[in-house]
Design a protein around this motif. Sequence first.
Motif, short mmCIF file in Angstrom:
data_model
loop_
_atom_site.label_atom_id
_atom_site.label_comp_id
_atom_site.label_asym_id
_atom_site.label_seq_id
_atom_site.Cartn_x
_atom_site.Cartn_y
_atom_site.Cartn_z
N TYR A 1 0.75 -1.10 -0.31
CA TYR A 1 0.03 0.16 -0.11
C TYR A 1 0.93 1.36 0.13
O TYR A 1 2.17 1.19 0.06
CB TYR A 1 -0.96 0.09 1.28
N GLN B 1 1.15 10.31 4.75
CA GLN B 1 1.56 10.32 6.21
C GLN B 1 1.65 11.70 6.64
O GLN B 1 2.82 12.42 6.02
CB GLN B 1 2.84 9.62 6.40
N LEU C 1 4.42 2.50 0.82
CA LEU C 1 4.29 1.59 2.16
C LEU C 1 4.37 0.15 2.10
O LEU C 1 4.85 -0.27 1.09
CB LEU C 1 3.51 2.32 3.29
N ASP D 1 2.85 -3.60 4.40
CA ASP D 1 2.80 -4.35 5.53
C ASP D 1 4.44 -4.45 5.93
O ASP D 1 5.00 -5.34 5.64
CB ASP D 1 2.10 -5.69 5.69
N GLY D 2 4.91 -3.45 6.72
CA GLY D 2 6.56 -3.75 6.87
C GLY D 2 6.57 -4.69 8.25
O GLY D 2 7.79 -4.92 8.33
N SER E 1 9.49 -3.33 4.60
CA SER E 1 10.06 -3.11 5.81
C SER E 1 10.80 -1.96 5.72
O SER E 1 11.07 -1.28 6.67
CB SER E 1 10.64 -4.20 6.39
N GLY F 1 13.13 -0.66 8.71
CA GLY F 1 12.55 -1.22 10.06
C GLY F 1 13.06 -2.72 10.24
O GLY F 1 13.23 -3.50 9.20
N LYS G 1 9.43 -5.90 13.69
CA LYS G 1 9.16 -6.36 14.85
C LYS G 1 8.36 -5.49 15.94
O LYS G 1 8.39 -4.35 15.40
CB LYS G 1 10.44 -7.06 15.62
N ARG H 1 14.67 -0.93 21.06
CA ARG H 1 14.34 0.40 20.75
C ARG H 1 15.27 1.24 21.48
O ARG H 1 16.40 1.01 21.09
CB ARG H 1 12.86 0.49 21.16
N ASP I 1 -3.02 5.82 5.15
CA ASP I 1 -2.65 4.09 5.20
C ASP I 1 -3.45 3.54 6.37
O ASP I 1 -3.21 2.32 6.80
CB ASP I 1 -1.31 4.08 5.05
N ASN I 2 -3.96 4.53 7.47
CA ASN I 2 -4.47 3.89 8.61
C ASN I 2 -5.82 3.98 8.75
O ASN I 2 -6.68 3.97 9.64
CB ASN I 2 -3.86 4.64 10.00
N ASP J 1 -4.78 0.06 13.83
CA ASP J 1 -3.60 0.74 14.08
C ASP J 1 -3.52 1.57 15.38
O ASP J 1 -3.49 2.80 15.17
CB ASP J 1 -3.16 1.59 12.84
N CYS K 1 4.39 6.31 18.16
CA CYS K 1 4.24 5.36 17.19
C CYS K 1 4.83 3.95 16.81
O CYS K 1 6.13 3.99 17.32
CB CYS K 1 4.45 6.39 15.91
N GLY K 2 4.29 3.05 16.36
CA GLY K 2 5.23 1.98 15.68
C GLY K 2 6.17 1.53 16.62
O GLY K 2 7.20 1.03 16.37
P1 AMP Z 1 2.29 2.93 11.34
O1 AMP Z 1 2.84 4.05 11.84
O2 AMP Z 1 2.25 1.58 12.31
O3 AMP Z 1 0.87 2.93 10.46
O4 AMP Z 1 3.29 2.10 10.18
C1 AMP Z 1 3.54 3.12 8.99
C2 AMP Z 1 4.61 2.00 8.28
O5 AMP Z 1 5.78 1.68 8.68
C3 AMP Z 1 3.96 0.89 7.81
O6 AMP Z 1 4.19 0.71 6.38
C4 AMP Z 1 4.32 -0.18 8.61
O7 AMP Z 1 4.53 -1.37 8.03
C5 AMP Z 1 5.86 0.40 8.78
N1 AMP Z 1 6.50 0.03 10.16
C6 AMP Z 1 6.25 0.38 11.39
N2 AMP Z 1 6.92 -0.27 12.18
C7 AMP Z 1 7.80 -1.04 11.47
C8 AMP Z 1 9.07 -1.85 11.86
N3 AMP Z 1 9.19 -1.96 13.16
N4 AMP Z 1 9.42 -2.53 10.68
C9 AMP Z 1 9.08 -2.53 9.45
N5 AMP Z 1 8.01 -1.50 9.32
C10 AMP Z 1 7.40 -0.92 10.18
#
Ligand code: AMP
Length: 473
Positions: A65, A69, A76, A78-79, A108, A111, A114, A152, A239-240, A249, A471-472
Amino acid sequence: MLKLEYSYLSLPDKFYQLVKPTPFIKPELVLINNELLEQLNISLKKPEDMPSLLLDSQSSFAQAYAGHQFGGFTKLGDGRAIVMGEYITPENERIDIQLKGSGRTLYSRGGDGKATLKAMLREYLMSEAIHHLKIPSSRSLFVAKTGEAVKRERENDGAVVARLMKSHIRIGTFEYARHFGSTEDLQSLTNYTINRLYSEISQAENLVLAFLQKVMSVQIELVVNWMRVGFIHGVMNTDNVSISGETFDYGPCAFMNTYHPDTVYSSIDTNGRYAFGNQTKITKWNIARFAEALLPVLHPDSDTALQLAQACIDSFDSIWNEKYYQMMLLKLGIENPTPEQYPLVDELLKLMQTLRLDYTNTFLAFSYDTGNGDNPLNGPEFKPWLVKWKNTFDSSNGVVQARKIMIANNPAFIPRNHLVEEALDAAVDGDTSLFEKLLLVLRKPYHYQENMGYYTIPPNQNFEHRYATYCGT
Ligand code: AMP
Ligand code: MG
């Protein structure tokens, strides 16, 4: 065996990557949602079997997708999440089961793919809270530790959450199709999505226009409901935003305590783009991005397509206003309101802002008349407004009926930020008892009991001012 299907793989292969989760070093179940297992009619000999059942999937995949942002367009995907497959529920509904935090994929970027245990527990707690507040949401089936450390700012336990949704297709999936695919790809995605989520519009004269209107309508419905309970999603990037109209999300989300439209908790949202009161504007902005993505399939003539999209976006404000005021007036016990009653809402919110009142507890006080000597509702500032409000009951319905409506629309229990943090920190340290207790309360958010007052107390101002979500992580 868990019977899974993979209808998404009927789309052109640029929409996904076939990929398996990174094998867990030492899987360990932390939480399992028995209520949800029952709803899904999944029976297990041992709950510990659930993760491996899911890992047995034959054709798991990550979805491609794109998305805007914080206003900027990015490719982006599914990372750090993998759809293990689609499960058909006893009600014959198709739902995705996704593992989040399950390792790297093609998408990914930098990233690690995980997730930390704390972030996955937060997702579990918040999604269950929103669901039980009677707001559409992704569900969480289990959280399991992977046995791996995730780095982290410091080392954390790594974990996965199993996330269930009607579908993970988002506005960003359509933006991806529009920008990185052909018109045929966009058409395939559109047909697939309508078929899967909105087959009821299949007879519409202009199917894609009906789809756009439908998605706008379910998004308005969703975000109006967030406003009802004081929820701030925190990262409403396109994307969310799910096409199914489900909240998902759960990253930097939080519930507002003291009412103020500028309330923001997310550490990265420095300009307050996704502040509580901005969620209206942002929903409209996001729908405009969706409409743009659909243009090539909206009408063969590009000018007509643009006009149709524009007319739909132009209708946003009036649809929003009607739904918003209807909802807010239900919080005041008024059904089928007239526009003359709308100012009651604005005046009340202004008062709440000036007097720095707790959003949830103010409405709770209306529902139960919990007024005592300290109650600000008894103060002189509130008198004129209270008189006006109480007068409406004569013209619409009686007080008894009004209370019934208020109790059904005003939660007593929301996941208060300080309680969430306390429960998550203890759970990460191996004690899930606070988490389980909080979850129990949040599963009946409209069932006020006086002896549960602890869960209605807002955090102290010190905590609230320092509180930031991430976030994330
Ligand atoms: P999010 O903020 O969770 O909506 O993520 C935004 C984008 O970053 C999406 O494409 C996620 O798959 C990617 N993403 C977030 N965290 C990670 C991570 N630890 N590793 C890889 N991709 C990530
Ligand atoms: Mg996301």
